[in-house]
Motif scaffolding. Structure first.
Motif, PDB file in Angstrom:
ATOM      1  N   LYS A  11     -64.580 110.329   8.717  1.00 38.74           N
ATOM      2  CA  LYS A  11     -63.821 109.014   9.622  1.00 38.74           C
ATOM      3  C   LYS A  11     -64.294 108.963  10.761  1.00 38.74           C
ATOM      4  N   SER A  12     -64.964 109.913  11.553  1.00 41.71           N
ATOM      5  CA  SER A  12     -65.404 109.305  13.099  1.00 41.71           C
ATOM      6  C   SER A  12     -66.655 108.536  12.758  1.00 41.71           C
ATOM      7  N   LYS A  13     -67.466 108.758  11.805  1.00 44.14           N
ATOM      8  CA  LYS A  13     -68.468 107.586  11.629  1.00 44.14           C
ATOM      9  C   LYS A  13     -67.773 106.287  11.166  1.00 44.14           C
ATOM     10  N   GLN A  14     -66.767 106.204  10.397  1.00 41.60           N
ATOM     11  CA  GLN A  14     -66.371 104.968   9.928  1.00 41.60           C
ATOM     12  C   GLN A  14     -65.666 104.373  11.292  1.00 41.60           C
ATOM     13  N   ALA A  15     -64.957 104.981  12.137  1.00 42.44           N
ATOM     14  CA  ALA A  15     -64.347 104.471  12.995  1.00 42.44           C
ATOM     15  C   ALA A  15     -65.379 103.965  14.020  1.00 42.44           C
TER      16      ALA A  15
END
Length: 520
Positions: free
Chosen positions: A376-380
């Motif tokens: 999720k952090s990479k996608q954000a």
């Protein structure tokens, strides 16, 4: 996309023409056997999509929000499916070790004295887990996932009853093997079901819930089994498992929905053929010249091809197999270590499997949530998802290093008779690390080969179960020769040598995946 002007309303057609569906699991791609793939885990490319759109007889989803598409199911339905699958993966592994505390009584009842027979009596169930996926995976690619879950559970209950009625060691072993074969269904195709319904940023938690069963079942089984056998007999272990399985026969038939896209679209195509009389209508995933026999032949060799021809699957499966085998080697020591060195009774010995279960639950919670948080952090941050994120050193190195730490602690403290809580702490540490390793590898392979999720899982299951079944056969002899301290130290050094494998694929995994693309 199909122009169903004679059968579908125009508004639906407009949506259909604007969308195409990308397979997200192994079994979805099982029927696309006539077209070459561009790269595992990707769509078949614009050429195939244009071809599909130009064919008026192709049946696809009714737009991106089609409620029949499992990816569009409400979260409640998705998690209900996953919950039932998780329970099934917990019930069937109970048969592997729940009767372990009763092995001395079984040997006495059937007048057996061989230690190899006693160990194989425990391991033969895991052999069923090894061979079952080779049959279950191809059948599921033809008939879908739900029938394999439902009827596999029915057969599991039948074979469990037969085991309870066994009147010889040979009969007991034969039906235990068949229990393993039938019970392997949720373990083999569960990851494919998760890939069908969960987006990549939520798969970590779902995979954690599903993967806990095959590991937690053998840990908590002996706890209940020890007291049940002490109060009654080993046969009641199987009667209890049969009752549990029987309850979930009804639950699975009522709640499990088909998630396999080719089967859903094939049913839709059959319905439309009946409604319209157009016999040329076919699912988007239907092979043009593929018979059931040809599909089965291709599907049955796919796990072996993945295991042999793709270095990523080969080495990751080897890592999982060795660590899983070590877990079962530890299981073989619990009965005599805690009974002989610490004076535990037959019922209390079953409780010594609890630390392994506690460690696994800790590992599931920690590593499952951490893995999804990283995605999720990479996608954000706007970074495209790469499967190698699942092998981040922040996950794999700590989990890999805890394996030898736990083994050293368990082995040497048990060797010198340190208070029983200390070797149990060693088992907790080892088990937590094992779940970290398992979750990182399972999630990585699921993301790297989403079109072949079930086949990858079958490949892992075959090697893992063979190790779990066969390594304990020589385990007691190893401990007799080296002792608990050096025996577990040897296992610790082996697990330490495996730590760099995920790191290598974290750095070079994408390059290796592009280079090794066998025809599947």
């Amino acid at each position: 996309m199909a122009d169903f002007s004679t059968t579908r309303d125009s508004s639906r057609l407009d949506v259909e023409k604007q969308t195409s569906y990308e397979p997200n699991s192994d079994l979805e791609a099982a029927t696309i056997i006539a077209e070459p793939e561009s790269e595992p885990g990707t769509s078949d490319g614009p050429k195939d999509e244009v071809a599909a759109e130009s064919d008026p007889n192709i049946v696809d989803w009714d737009g991106p929000a089609d409620p029949e598409n499992p990816m569009n199911w409400p979260d409640k339905r998705k998690w209900l499916n996953i919950a039932v699958l998780s329970i099934l993966t917990l019930v069937t592994p109970l048969g592997s070790s729940m009767f372990a505390p009763g092995i001395p009584g079984i040997m006495k009842e059937f007048h057996e004295s061989s230690s190899t027979t006693a160990t194989f009596m425990l391991s033969v169930y895991i052999l069923g887990f090894a061979f079952g996926p080779l049959l279950i995976a191809p059948l599921s690619e033809i008939y879908g996932r739900a029938p394999l879950y439902n009827w596999g559970n029915v057969l599991f209950v039948i074979f469990t009853v037969c085991t309870a009625l066994s009147n010889s060691v040979g009969m007991l072993m034969a039906f235990r093997f068949l229990m393993g074969v039938a019970g392997a269904a949720p373990i083999t195709i569960g990851s494919g079901s998760i890939a069908d319904i969960m987006p990549v940023e939520k798969r970590g938690r779902a995979m954690s819930a599903w993967a806990l069963g095959p590991l937690l079942g053998p840990c908590i089984g002996p706890v209940a089994g020890g007291y049940l056998i002490a109060a009654s007999s080993w046969r009641w272990v199987y009667w209890l498992i049969a009752m549990l399985g029987g309850v979930f026969v009804g639950v699975s038939f009522l709640t499990l929905r088909e998630t396999y896209a080719p089967v859903i679209l094939d049913k839709k195509a059959r319905r439309l053929r009946k409604e319209t009389g157009n016999e040329a209508l076919r699912s988007k995933f239907a092979g043009k010249d593929s018979s059931i026999k040809e599909k089965f032949k291709l599907a049955v060799v796919r796990p072996i091809k993945l295991l042999v021809l793709t270095p990523i699957v080969t080495l990751m499966a080897l890592y999982v197999a060795i660590t899983y085998g070590i877990l079962y080697l530890l299981f073989t020591t619990f009965s005599f270590v805690y009974a002989e060195r610490y004076g535990f009774g037959e019922g209390i010995v079953g409780l010594t499997f609890l630390p392994a279960g506690i460690g696994m639950m800790m590992g599931v919670v920690a590593f499952g949530l951490l893995s999804d948080a990283m995605v999720k952090s990479k996608q954000a941050a706007g970074v495209a998802h790469r499967p190698e994120i699942r092998l981040s050193p922040a996950l794999t190195i700590p989990s890999g290093l805890t394996l030898p730490v736990g083994l050293f602690l368990y082995g040497w403290t048990a060797q010198y008779g340190v208070h029983w809580i200390v070797p149990m702490i060693g088992v907790v540490i080892f088990s937590a690390g094992l779940m970290g390793v398992m979750m990182s590898i399972q999630n990585y392979l699921l993301d790297a080969y989403p079109r072949y999720a079930a086949s990858v899982t079958a490949a892992l299951a075959v090697l893992r179960s063979l190790a779990g079944a066969l390594l304990p056969l020589g385990g007691l002899q190893m401990y007799n020769t080296l002792g608990l301290g050096w025996g577990n130290s040897l296992l610790g050094f082996i697990s330490l040598g495996l730590v760099p494998i995920p790191l290598v694929f974290y750095i070079f995994g994408e390059r290796i995946r592009k280079r090794f693309q066998p025809s599947l």
